[in-house]
Design a protein around this motif. Structure first.
Motif, PDB file in Angstrom:
ATOM      1  N   VAL A  42       0.837  -1.200   0.000  1.00 52.40           N
ATOM      2  CA  VAL A  42       0.000   0.000   0.000  1.00 52.40           C
ATOM      3  C   VAL A  42       0.874   1.254   0.000  1.00 52.40           C
ATOM      4  O   VAL A  42       1.795   1.369   0.818  1.00 52.40           O
ATOM      5  N   HIS A  43       0.597   2.184  -0.903  1.00 53.53           N
ATOM      6  CA  HIS A  43       1.364   3.427  -0.941  1.00 53.53           C
ATOM      7  C   HIS A  43       1.177   4.180   0.378  1.00 53.53           C
ATOM      8  O   HIS A  43       0.061   4.288   0.891  1.00 53.53           O
ATOM      9  N   HIS A  44       2.278   4.732   0.889  1.00 50.54           N
ATOM     10  CA  HIS A  44       2.242   5.309   2.239  1.00 50.54           C
ATOM     11  C   HIS A  44       1.237   6.442   2.408  1.00 50.54           C
ATOM     12  O   HIS A  44       0.746   6.675   3.504  1.00 50.54           O
ATOM     13  N   SER A  45       0.908   7.161   1.332  1.00 52.86           N
ATOM     14  CA  SER A  45      -0.033   8.282   1.481  1.00 52.86           C
ATOM     15  C   SER A  45      -1.440   7.805   1.851  1.00 52.86           C
ATOM     16  O   SER A  45      -2.223   8.565   2.426  1.00 52.86           O
ATOM     17  N   ASN A  46      -1.755   6.551   1.549  1.00 53.80           N
ATOM     18  CA  ASN A  46      -3.103   6.053   1.831  1.00 53.80           C
ATOM     19  C   ASN A  46      -3.425   5.938   3.320  1.00 53.80           C
ATOM     20  O   ASN A  46      -4.591   5.932   3.696  1.00 53.80           O
ATOM     21  N   TYR A  47      -2.395   5.862   4.142  1.00 54.79           N
ATOM     22  CA  TYR A  47      -2.678   5.738   5.575  1.00 54.79           C
ATOM     23  C   TYR A  47      -3.380   6.977   6.116  1.00 54.79           C
ATOM     24  O   TYR A  47      -4.221   6.876   7.001  1.00 54.79           O
ATOM     25  N   LEU A  48      -3.086   8.137   5.558  1.00 53.06           N
ATOM     26  CA  LEU A  48      -3.814   9.340   5.976  1.00 53.06           C
ATOM     27  C   LEU A  48      -5.288   9.213   5.611  1.00 53.06           C
ATOM     28  O   LEU A  48      -6.163   9.734   6.304  1.00 53.06           O
ATOM     29  N   ARG A  49      -5.546   8.512   4.511  1.00 53.16           N
ATOM     30  CA  ARG A  49      -6.931   8.278   4.100  1.00 53.16           C
ATOM     31  C   ARG A  49      -7.596   7.250   5.010  1.00 53.16           C
ATOM     32  O   ARG A  49      -8.768   7.378   5.336  1.00 53.16           O
ATOM     33  N   PHE A  50      -6.841   6.255   5.438  1.00 53.57           N
ATOM     34  CA  PHE A  50      -7.398   5.269   6.371  1.00 53.57           C
ATOM     35  C   PHE A  50      -7.736   5.967   7.700  1.00 53.57           C
ATOM     36  O   PHE A  50      -8.771   5.688   8.301  1.00 53.57           O
ATOM     37  N   TYR A  51      -6.855   6.862   8.128  1.00 58.65           N
ATOM     38  CA  TYR A  51      -7.138   7.613   9.352  1.00 58.65           C
ATOM     39  C   TYR A  51      -8.454   8.388   9.181  1.00 58.65           C
ATOM     40  O   TYR A  51      -9.298   8.396  10.063  1.00 58.65           O
ATOM     41  N   GLU A  52      -8.577   9.049   8.057  1.00 61.63           N
ATOM     42  CA  GLU A  52      -9.786   9.847   7.816  1.00 61.63           C
ATOM     43  C   GLU A  52     -11.035   8.960   7.796  1.00 61.63           C
ATOM     44  O   GLU A  52     -12.070   9.321   8.363  1.00 61.63           O
ATOM     45  N   GLU A  53     -10.927   7.824   7.138  1.00 64.10           N
ATOM     46  CA  GLU A  53     -12.049   6.879   7.120  1.00 64.10           C
ATOM     47  C   GLU A  53     -12.462   6.505   8.531  1.00 64.10           C
ATOM     48  O   GLU A  53     -13.644   6.505   8.872  1.00 64.10           O
ATOM     49  N   ALA A  54     -11.474   6.141   9.339  1.00 66.02           N
ATOM     50  CA  ALA A  54     -11.743   5.694  10.708  1.00 66.02           C
ATOM     51  C   ALA A  54     -12.310   6.841  11.545  1.00 66.02           C
ATOM     52  O   ALA A  54     -13.288   6.674  12.278  1.00 66.02           O
ATOM     53  N   ARG A  55     -11.719   8.014  11.404  1.00 63.87           N
ATOM     54  CA  ARG A  55     -12.135   9.180  12.203  1.00 63.87           C
ATOM     55  C   ARG A  55     -13.560   9.606  11.842  1.00 63.87           C
ATOM     56  O   ARG A  55     -14.387   9.820  12.724  1.00 63.87           O
ATOM     57  N   THR A  56     -13.843   9.704  10.548  1.00 66.08           N
ATOM     58  CA  THR A  56     -15.175  10.174  10.149  1.00 66.08           C
ATOM     59  C   THR A  56     -16.248   9.122  10.456  1.00 66.08           C
ATOM     60  O   THR A  56     -17.374   9.480  10.805  1.00 66.08           O
ATOM     61  N   ALA A  57     -15.899   7.837  10.352  1.00 64.16           N
ATOM     62  CA  ALA A  57     -16.879   6.789  10.689  1.00 64.16           C
ATOM     63  C   ALA A  57     -17.197   6.837  12.181  1.00 64.16           C
ATOM     64  O   ALA A  57     -18.354   6.718  12.591  1.00 64.16           O
ATOM     65  N   PHE A  58     -16.169   7.016  12.986  1.00 65.60           N
ATOM     66  CA  PHE A  58     -16.350   7.118  14.440  1.00 65.60           C
ATOM     67  C   PHE A  58     -17.236   8.312  14.764  1.00 65.60           C
ATOM     68  O   PHE A  58     -18.233   8.195  15.506  1.00 65.60           O
ATOM     69  N   MET A  59     -16.920   9.442  14.218  1.00 67.48           N
ATOM     70  CA  MET A  59     -17.668  10.657  14.533  1.00 67.48           C
ATOM     71  C   MET A  59     -19.114  10.558  14.045  1.00 67.48           C
ATOM     72  O   MET A  59     -20.033  11.009  14.732  1.00 67.48           O
ATOM     73  N   GLU A  60     -19.295   9.940  12.902  1.00 67.83           N
ATOM     74  CA  GLU A  60     -20.665   9.745  12.420  1.00 67.83           C
ATOM     75  C   GLU A  60     -21.457   8.874  13.402  1.00 67.83           C
ATOM     76  O   GLU A  60     -22.609   9.159  13.727  1.00 67.83           O
ATOM     77  N   LYS A  61     -20.794   7.853  13.886  1.00 62.91           N
ATOM     78  CA  LYS A  61     -21.456   6.890  14.788  1.00 62.91           C
ATOM     79  C   LYS A  61     -21.905   7.557  16.096  1.00 62.91           C
ATOM     80  O   LYS A  61     -22.943   7.197  16.660  1.00 62.91           O
TER      81      LYS A  61
END
Lengths: 161, 161, 161, 161
Positions: A42-61
């Motif tokens: 996985v290209h290293h820049s995608n981890y910032l996207r994984f963080y965003e996915e996790a953060r926004t899913a948590f906040m939505e919940k």
């Protein structure tokens, strides 16, 4: 600027493995083919996207979805990131991203992350994002005064350490 | 993990604006429409890509292109990143990414970056990437022993501070 | 839906290689490491981004920049795409994307593209994008009536074939 | 090249809505913030990624995972794409991507897709991808001869129309 990463490493060695807790979100992301690069991982820049996915899913919940916040004029840009790559994620493994809000002042917020490879069960990445609360013109404001109810909710889900 | 970003901020305030120098690379990146998000600015994950663009262009220019290195079995993954967002880049501004190698040991490398918006002439982002030298099986090795000529070149372009 | 690609192939075989002309834009894109995937070539989704880069650069050059258009409330979403992969682009080759507006009605626009690998001098990809002109609520409108000056400019740079 | 999209539109109007069937895969993709652009909708290039997500998930489910195929030296690059945007996806809606293999010859494969917005229950995008079967040197080969068991599986899940 080197100090940052040195300090970061010291902290890492303390062992901050997140425990199960209602304030800790778990998000599953399956590695996609388009996220890999010619290094076969996985290209290293995608981890910032994984963080965003996790953060926004948590906040939505917890009732703090970015779409609702933005409709209310609350924008939460990232102001700083630290990220440490301990291993490489490969296609098509599933990853679990654990996240928690570790600081919230009504003006700023810090979120921390750990990324586990669910096939190998190893911690492969950990990081921090810092955020500011700004309006649509990117001017900072205090959540406490303008949105006391939302402010309370943020506080409720913050894990001060 | 908070210490990392605190330390980082202290360093920032010292004023590390890079001076013109043959060891400092300048890379132009025009912001693309597809790099924006609904916040109307460049999505924060793209800065890691801008760093990569600048770093690989610089290394190619001094005879250390990633394609040549990888053909020789030398892989240079990112092991850590710190990144600070001081402003937001907008489409279709041109950005100048300045980069320099600030540490090189033959086993590890550190590169530092500053991103300027060429329309406003402001520093909008700064960051650090850390790297390891590994073979195709991701095993670390020492450049000095295996590739003395390339090792010398890396040293020549390192700005120890 | 198969007909689409069959028809497309017939047309391809006619040999539509673009000639040098002031209505034909040439845009250089250097393949970046982050654009590759584990197949060791540029991920196919990036070609739509290359088209966008070429199209927006061309339009900016002739006084029809997307930023200016959007400030005037003119949004030009993509409504359809056809794309044919004749070869694979590899890091760090430079690509030349040639583009031209082949249809413009004031309500819709068609742009065609050819992507050449400048190292091998081969045509590696060709495609078409179709667009609509809509306002900020995504409602279609006629350029001719609302923006006669801009309409004229679009017509001037259209290569009807 | 215009014929392609015209033909495509005719076909679209026939109403090709996929029926429930074991040969039709359904894949859920939640729109992510990082997939939006400043038009406030999902950037059009991401639909090719949604197609890939749906296609690879389907193939993995039926025992034809890309990782397994690639380990066996079978690479399946995209050779052509047609894609029609009927509506815009917004953050954070969930999308359902339906896909089916509509042609498989052992040398080439065609997959068709429909993307539904699960909040509005509307078809917002439809497309086709064409693929070739090649080895690691990108040389075409016939699945039937080299991999008869896998060939049979592909045939079993093809919906000839």
């Amino acid at each position: 600027m080197l100090i940052a990463i040195n300090a970061y490493k010291q902290v890492e060695s303390k062992g901050t493995k997140m425990k199960d807790d209602k304030k800790i979100a778990k998000h599953i992301h399956k590695v996609q083919y388009y996220e890999t690069d010619q290094m076969q991982v996985v290209h290293h820049s995608n981890y910032l996207r994984f963080y965003e996915e996790a953060r926004t899913a948590f906040m939505e919940k917890i009732g703090l979805g970015y779409d609702m916040l933005e409709k209310n004029g609350i924008i939460i840009p990232v102001t700083a990131i630290s990220c440490q790559y301990l291993g490489a994620a490969v296609y098509p493994h599933e990853l679990e991203i654990r996240s928690k809000i570790t600081k919230y002042t009504g003006v700023r917020m810090t979120v921390e992350y750990e990324v586990y490879d669910l096939v190998t069960d190893k911690l492969i990445n950990q990081g921090i994002t810092q955020h500011a609360f700004v309006d649509k013109e990117f001017k900072p404001f205090a959540m406490q005064r303008n949105y006391p109810e939302l402010h309370k909710k943020f506080l409720e889900y913050t894990v001060e350490e």
